[in-house]
Design an enzyme around this catalytic site. Structure first.
Site, mmCIF file in Angstrom:
data_model
loop_
_atom_site.group_PDB
_atom_site.id
_atom_site.type_symbol
_atom_site.label_atom_id
_atom_site.label_comp_id
_atom_site.label_asym_id
_atom_site.label_seq_id
_atom_site.Cartn_x
_atom_site.Cartn_y
_atom_site.Cartn_z
ATOM 1 N N ALA A 43 0.825 -1.203 0.000
ATOM 2 C CA ALA A 43 0.000 0.000 0.000
ATOM 3 C C ALA A 43 0.859 1.252 0.000
ATOM 4 O O ALA A 43 0.608 2.201 -0.753
ATOM 5 C CB ALA A 43 -0.939 -0.007 1.206
ATOM 6 N N TYR A 44 1.875 1.279 0.856
ATOM 7 C CA TYR A 44 2.766 2.432 0.928
ATOM 8 C C TYR A 44 3.495 2.624 -0.401
ATOM 9 O O TYR A 44 3.546 3.735 -0.946
ATOM 10 C CB TYR A 44 3.763 2.235 2.066
ATOM 11 C CG TYR A 44 4.659 3.417 2.299
ATOM 12 C CD1 TYR A 44 4.207 4.540 2.976
ATOM 13 C CD2 TYR A 44 5.978 3.427 1.839
ATOM 14 C CE1 TYR A 44 5.029 5.636 3.188
ATOM 15 C CE2 TYR A 44 6.810 4.511 2.044
ATOM 16 C CZ TYR A 44 6.334 5.621 2.722
ATOM 17 O OH TYR A 44 7.155 6.693 2.928
ATOM 18 N N SER A 45 4.059 1.550 -0.942
ATOM 19 C CA SER A 45 4.803 1.650 -2.196
ATOM 20 C C SER A 45 3.917 2.127 -3.334
ATOM 21 O O SER A 45 4.301 3.009 -4.117
ATOM 22 C CB SER A 45 5.414 0.290 -2.548
ATOM 23 O OG SER A 45 6.308 -0.148 -1.547
#
Length: 248
Positions: free
Chosen positions: A154-156
């Site tokens: 999700a962050y990436s």
């Protein structure tokens, strides 16, 4: 420290209550800007601004809520004047897990803050900056948006989206004296580490050729120059802050 001239300018920093955002607030104040810190943590944001020298405004704002962002801009302009510079630092890392095991609601929340939040904040600034034919916007992405960290889908993905969004808006506004750029930091030791597993922190450090984490003040040095009048040509660009990790 190089001198930057922000005298007479108003700046907004999202996520300004801690970490890189707070370092940017301090550097902008030292350079003569009036600074509004927009942060979800209302009490923490007020406490952080209260201890600083210069004209500050602590605004409680959830960047993932468009109406909250609109209200934050109205409050800022009413008290500090039109916004000249914006630094989008608000963001969350979320837990570490494989895609197969990732919680769907958590994925959506991370994207809502890290990517949709940047879209909302950039969006509300455009009309005023175009009318004044001046503005500087800096969106904080991540080296994870270039390389894709495992167990951080999700962050990436959200940070890769920030890079693409910045390039798109930079081209849209290139006919005005408005710069829209982003930076791709490697990890800095900030409270965001509290959301990560130690194994993931160790992984990130192992990938940095300088063999240390980014200092928040180092990030602030580059970011504040990018939102200064001196940066009059670059737009839609991605600036590396990865300690040598980035290979493109």
């Amino acid at each position: 420290m190089n001198n930057l001239d922000f005298a007479g300018q108003t700046a907004v920093v999202t996520g300004g209550g801690q970490g890189i955002g707070l370092a940017v607030v301090k550097r902008l104040l030292a350079s003569g800007a009036k600074v509004a810190s927009w942060d979800m943590n209302g009490e923490g944001n007020k406490a952080a601004m209260a201890g600083l020298e210069g004209q500050t405004l602590a605004v409680t704002c959830d960047v993932s809520d468009y109406s909250s962002v609109q209200r934050a801009l109205e409050q800022t302009e009413a008290q500090l004047g039109p916004v000249d510079a914006v630094v989008n630092s608000a963001g969350i890392a979320g837990p570490n897990a494989t895609v197969e095991d990732y919680d769907n609601a958590t994925f959506e929340r991370i994207v809502a803050i890290n990517l949709t939040g940047i879209y909302f904040v950039n969006k509300v600034m455009i009309a005023g900056m175009k009318a004044r034919n001046y503005g500087r916007i800096l969106n904080i992405a991540s080296i994870a948006g270039k390389e894709g960290n495992p167990n951080a889908c999700a962050y990436s993905a959200s940070k890769a989206g920030v890079i693409g969004f910045t390039k798109s808006l930079g081209k849209e506004l290139a006919g005005f004296d408005i710069g829209v750029n982003c930076v791709t930091p490697a990890a800095a030791r900030t409270p965001i580490f509290d959301q990560m597993a130690q194994t993931h922190i160790d992984y990130m450090l192992s990938k940095i050729p300088r063999a240390r984490f980014l200092e928040v003040e180092e990030a602030a040095h580059m970011i504040c120059w990018l939102v200064s009048r001196e940066n009059g040509f670059s737009t839609g660009a991605v600036f590396d802050l990865s300690g040598g990790r980035a290979t493109y």
